[in-house]
Scaffold this active site. Sequence first.
Site, PDB file in Angstrom:
ATOM      1  N   LYS A  41      21.811  53.949  49.528  1.00 25.98           N
ATOM      2  CA  LYS A  41      21.074  53.150  48.559  1.00 25.98           C
ATOM      3  C   LYS A  41      21.922  51.999  48.001  1.00 25.98           C
ATOM      4  O   LYS A  41      21.507  50.841  48.035  1.00 25.98           O
ATOM      5  CB  LYS A  41      20.658  54.092  47.429  1.00 25.98           C
ATOM      6  N   THR A  42      23.132  52.357  47.513  1.00 23.53           N
ATOM      7  CA  THR A  42      24.005  51.346  46.926  1.00 23.53           C
ATOM      8  C   THR A  42      24.354  50.282  47.955  1.00 23.53           C
ATOM      9  O   THR A  42      24.409  49.094  47.656  1.00 23.53           O
ATOM     10  CB  THR A  42      25.299  52.005  46.421  1.00 23.53           C
ATOM     11  N   ASP A 242      17.702  49.542  40.137  1.00 26.18           N
ATOM     12  CA  ASP A 242      18.251  50.762  40.733  1.00 26.18           C
ATOM     13  C   ASP A 242      17.724  51.978  39.966  1.00 26.18           C
ATOM     14  O   ASP A 242      17.332  51.858  38.805  1.00 26.18           O
ATOM     15  CB  ASP A 242      19.781  50.694  40.634  1.00 26.18           C
ATOM     16  N   GLU A 243      17.736  53.137  40.574  1.00 24.70           N
ATOM     17  CA  GLU A 243      17.292  54.381  39.912  1.00 24.70           C
ATOM     18  C   GLU A 243      15.927  54.190  39.251  1.00 24.70           C
ATOM     19  O   GLU A 243      15.702  54.601  38.112  1.00 24.70           O
ATOM     20  CB  GLU A 243      18.311  54.823  38.850  1.00 24.70           C
ATOM     21  N   GLN A 294      14.929  62.744  42.492  1.00 26.88           N
ATOM     22  CA  GLN A 294      16.093  62.726  41.610  1.00 26.88           C
ATOM     23  C   GLN A 294      15.735  62.255  40.206  1.00 26.88           C
ATOM     24  O   GLN A 294      16.597  61.802  39.456  1.00 26.88           O
ATOM     25  CB  GLN A 294      17.179  61.839  42.207  1.00 26.88           C
ATOM     26  N   ARG A 688      25.360  66.033  45.677  1.00 29.41           N
ATOM     27  CA  ARG A 688      26.574  65.266  45.375  1.00 29.41           C
ATOM     28  C   ARG A 688      27.713  65.645  46.323  1.00 29.41           C
ATOM     29  O   ARG A 688      28.702  64.927  46.433  1.00 29.41           O
ATOM     30  CB  ARG A 688      27.076  65.510  43.948  1.00 29.41           C
TER      31      ARG A 688
END
Length: 827
Positions: A41-42, A242-243, A294, A688
């Site tokens: 994603k980043t 983002d998010e 998430q 994670r």
Amino acid sequence: MTEPASDNTHPLLQGLTPPQREAVLHTGGPMLVLAAAGSGKTRVISRRIAWLVHKGAAPWSILALTFTNKAAGEMRERVTDLLLGPPPPDMPADAPPRAVRGLTVTTFHALCARLMRRYAEQANLPGVKADFTIFPTADQLALLKRAVKDADLSTTNWPPRSVLSAISNAKNEMLTADQYAARANDFYHTTIARLYKAYEHGLHRAGAVDFDDLLLLVATMLRDNAEIRGACQDRWRHLLVDEYQDTNKVQFEIARLLAGEGRPADALAGMPGIEPDTAKTVGPDICVVGDPDQAIYGWRGADISNILDFETHFPGARTVKLGQNFRSTAPILGAADTLIKKNTRRKDKPLFTDKAGGERVSVVLCRDEHHEATLIADWFTRLHEGSTVPWREMAVFYRTNALSRVMEEAFRQARIPYVIARGTAFYEREEVRDALSYLRVVANQADDISLARIVNKPTRGLGKTSLDRIALLAEREDMPVFEALRRAPETGAAPGAVKSAARFVEMIDGLTGSGSFMGATVSGTLAELVARVIDESSLASHYRKVANASGSESDEERLDNLDELVSSARDFEAEFDPLSDPIAEDADPLDMDTPFDPDADAPAVPVPHLLAMLRAFLESVALVADADTVDPEQGAVTLMTLHAAKGLEFDAAAMIGLEEGLLPHSRAFESEPELEEERRLAFVGITRARKLLHITSARYRTVRGATERTIPSRFLTEVGTEHAHVSDQSDAYDDVDQTPREREFDRGAAVRGDLERVREQRRSGAASAADRAHEEYPEGCTVRHPQFGEGRVMRVMGGQHARAVVKFGSVGEKTLVLEYARLRRVL
DNA sequence: GGCTAAAGGCTTTTT
DNA sequence: GCCTTTAGCC
């Protein structure tokens, strides 16, 4: 645009999967990127920004919004590296960040604070001025407590915490105090409405705004003021969020208003990738990235429908799905996927990897929290000694901050270096809060709440009686308490108190140049100002005295912390000064005017440099997050909450406290959506881990001083046994309260890995609190309380916090919350 | 007015 | 178990 290579072989596009590439290249309208955990994603966001710039978009026309300062910093760094190459090796570590001129990468809150400074006057928001200060949570609570008391209500029935969260929810729903009051139709809501109004009044009087206001006011401003909205839309042509699954209603509004309606295609000529004749109009260039699985901020008002309904909100939106995971091994991913599939309210989407092999997830049932901590410390030590994993690639996740304590002890004993991700912790220390309160008063003398904290600290003879008189004058004349202090003689306060008040006013006036921030008495630099405040307020000598008297290390530390605050001001100052960053030129982080709007009006009142810097400093302090302290450069294990872990990754991770009531948290028991959010929290934790994952559950846990039997989390069974290996290491315990039969049951169930039995045990235990209360303590039965001794149960009240009225021989009748009371039935 | 000791209440997660 | 509030004393 000097590169000869064709687009497909351009370095910025290399190594991308087809959907990643699509997300980077897409132009001409809104786009939703559904990015599964670990799917790059980043990478996609930073490449997309870099690609936009590469294709000719002005950096200052790009706005990327992230969740934390840390995420913003990393994003900016990655984009900078992509466009300018990696930093030169001889660059000092503390050099100012290299900037891509005017590129805006920040958090929603930081962006809004800036927009407020810039436009508050122009927008003419009721009760808000551009020189506002941001109230930290402690001050919000202090203000509410005052409001509750002024309304003649008890803080037991109206705990400031829950009132605050009601107000915060209202603000997140974009309800003003008046709108809230108009909707209120029962006692609870009308009371909250009254308190909401009083709270707002207090904020206005103090010249302050709270966290939620930053968002709410900016959304209101953008909605109601076409000029400001137009200016922002003109500046930021390319939006990235983002998010996105964690945005709430206000944040959605801000994003929507900033994105605008899109523009006719002919106005897009020259913009990257747009052929003027391909479309008549093109939707706004807004790209949101997120993962519904998430979403973990529902309790804070985050609205998952923002992401689920994106295509409805932005017609013609393109959706790109990133399903391939590049982070974790197959077993870890399998476990995560098995778990998250148990959520019913979700869009199923593929989550896969082409990595083969990898160790199974290890689930360990341990005796108690000490056993748990030791097991993890041992595991980490083994990993480190085998030099397979460096310290900084290890992490421990937990549901509540309270769980960090025992882990810390174990790590200290095992000599494992660790850091706790608690960015806010430093600023919450008593001495630091004191110093900050002084600084807030220096920045804004109307801040009565901060003033109240420090006006007599250290004690300078301004006691309650005198202060009450002074407060009364302030009330009567409707002026800040600080002004009333100047007029202390009129209040009839004791002569000593009047003198103290005069000295206090004189000290603050000296620091502010009587409000002008000019003149010989005013400090030249922020660090100097902070140092002077600490010194002249006598905080330094006060805490030195305390330390000398007690000789304890923690008191010595207080002085170091005050020094630390001075250094952090110095650091801030270095970064704040635009001149210290040669590349920045027109990218002054606080100046949004240049170079796209040369005709913009200058602020009505020029703000003295020192005051501007002080405000910016206080603002940055107010907006730190726990996650911001995670520093991968440190050679230490990181301890953090599951919430703070979002967006991070580690080679080896431990997730602790998988017990009913803890994860899932007991507060979520009553509601299915909240349980699903807990499950997503567990999912975030699992995903994670890159290579190794341990999950632990303790059979006994001491909470608030009392040791309790626990029930293994339902999530343990839901993870399944295909990807996880369960081992019970809890059999060494000896507990008097447990019958041999119970012990046999536990061990039998666990040794066989027969989690079905455990689950059944849990089911009976998780029956609703009310039923259990009545069942366990029928009226008339005799119980034993650790302090009060034996008593008879008179009445049982069910509900979320079941209570019992118990008549004790020793102390008479008491109402006890069963959850906390540690009652044992005797008869 | 200011300090100390005892009692009471209570804990999810965060910008 | 810890932190905050309050009562009582100097």
